[in-house]
Design a protein around this motif. Structure first.
Motif, PDB file in Angstrom:
ATOM      1  N   TYR A 118       0.844  -1.202   0.000  1.00  0.00           N
ATOM      2  CA  TYR A 118       0.000   0.000   0.000  1.00  0.00           C
ATOM      3  C   TYR A 118       0.875   1.246   0.000  1.00  0.00           C
ATOM      4  CZ  TYR A 118      -3.013   3.738   1.648  1.00  0.00           C
ATOM      5  OH  TYR A 118      -3.668   4.940   1.780  1.00  0.00           O
ATOM      6  N   ASP A 125       2.407   1.692  -3.405  1.00  0.00           N
ATOM      7  CA  ASP A 125       1.402   2.135  -4.379  1.00  0.00           C
ATOM      8  C   ASP A 125       1.073   3.612  -4.200  1.00  0.00           C
ATOM      9  OD1 ASP A 125       1.306  -0.385  -5.465  1.00  0.00           O
ATOM     10  OD2 ASP A 125      -0.555  -0.978  -4.435  1.00  0.00           O
ATOM     11  N   GLU A 126       0.909   4.037  -2.976  1.00  0.00           N
ATOM     12  CA  GLU A 126       0.590   5.448  -2.712  1.00  0.00           C
ATOM     13  C   GLU A 126       1.759   6.345  -3.103  1.00  0.00           C
ATOM     14  OE1 GLU A 126      -2.459   6.892  -1.566  1.00  0.00           O
ATOM     15  OE2 GLU A 126      -3.032   4.889  -2.273  1.00  0.00           O
ATOM     16  N   ALA A 127       2.980   5.913  -2.796  1.00  0.00           N
ATOM     17  CA  ALA A 127       4.152   6.712  -3.164  1.00  0.00           C
ATOM     18  C   ALA A 127       4.250   6.844  -4.682  1.00  0.00           C
ATOM     19  CB  ALA A 127       5.417   6.078  -2.595  1.00  0.00           C
ATOM     20  N   LYS A 128       3.938   5.785  -5.406  1.00  0.00           N
ATOM     21  CA  LYS A 128       3.996   5.836  -6.868  1.00  0.00           C
ATOM     22  C   LYS A 128       2.870   6.699  -7.431  1.00  0.00           C
ATOM     23  CE  LYS A 128       6.245   1.392  -7.631  1.00  0.00           C
ATOM     24  NZ  LYS A 128       6.098   0.040  -8.168  1.00  0.00           N
ATOM     25  N   ASN A 129       1.659   6.467  -6.957  1.00  0.00           N
ATOM     26  CA  ASN A 129       0.490   7.151  -7.528  1.00  0.00           C
ATOM     27  C   ASN A 129       0.404   8.622  -7.144  1.00  0.00           C
ATOM     28  OD1 ASN A 129      -0.337   4.767  -8.740  1.00  0.00           O
ATOM     29  ND2 ASN A 129      -1.624   4.184  -7.011  1.00  0.00           N
ATOM     30  N   LYS A 130       0.648   8.938  -5.909  1.00  0.00           N
ATOM     31  CA  LYS A 130       0.441  10.313  -5.449  1.00  0.00           C
ATOM     32  C   LYS A 130       1.705  11.162  -5.514  1.00  0.00           C
ATOM     33  CE  LYS A 130      -3.610   9.366  -2.730  1.00  0.00           C
ATOM     34  NZ  LYS A 130      -4.284   9.421  -1.471  1.00  0.00           N
ATOM     35  N   LEU A 131       2.856  10.549  -5.274  1.00  0.00           N
ATOM     36  CA  LEU A 131       4.092  11.319  -5.238  1.00  0.00           C
ATOM     37  C   LEU A 131       4.969  11.107  -6.464  1.00  0.00           C
ATOM     38  CD1 LEU A 131       4.955  10.656  -1.477  1.00  0.00           C
ATOM     39  CD2 LEU A 131       3.801  12.651  -2.443  1.00  0.00           C
ATOM     40  N   GLY A 132       4.621  10.110  -7.266  1.00  0.00           N
ATOM     41  CA  GLY A 132       5.388   9.835  -8.471  1.00  0.00           C
ATOM     42  C   GLY A 132       6.749   9.212  -8.187  1.00  0.00           C
TER      43      GLY A 132
END
Length: 99
Positions: free
Chosen positions: A74, A77-84
């Motif tokens: 999780y 995924d959040e680091a990739k999706n929201k922070l790129g």
């Protein structure tokens, strides 16, 4: 016993018959009313049972989401999706924007 006594007897019998008839009619009306109320309550019970099942499903989904949110996957995924963010050895391919 004379005629008067027989007439009184018939009158009393007629009055008793009328009272019994009124009681039967009143009981029938009340029974029909209660039957209708019973049907309404049965429908309400079915609706509430459906609602309970839906809420149980939602609770299970929320529990699963909560478990997922506590995992490393999780966070990644959040680091990739929201922070790129990406790992140093990853290659990111993004679609080009329209012309």
């Amino acid at each position: 016993m004379g005629r008067a006594s027989r007439r009184k007897s018939k009158t009393c019998l007629f009055l008793v018959f009328i009272v019994v008839l009124v009681v039967i009619i009143a009981s029938s009306v009340k029974a029909v009313s209660l039957h209708g109320k019973s049907e309404e309550l049965a429908v309400t019970e079915r609706q509430m049972e459906t609602q309970i099942e839906n809420l149980k499903t939602q609770a299970t989904e929320l529990e699963n989401r909560e478990k997922y949110m506590q995992t490393k996957k999780y966070i990644e995924d959040e680091a990739k999706n929201k922070l790129g963010l990406v790992y140093p050895d990853e290659i990111v391919i993004r679609p080009s924007k329209g012309k």
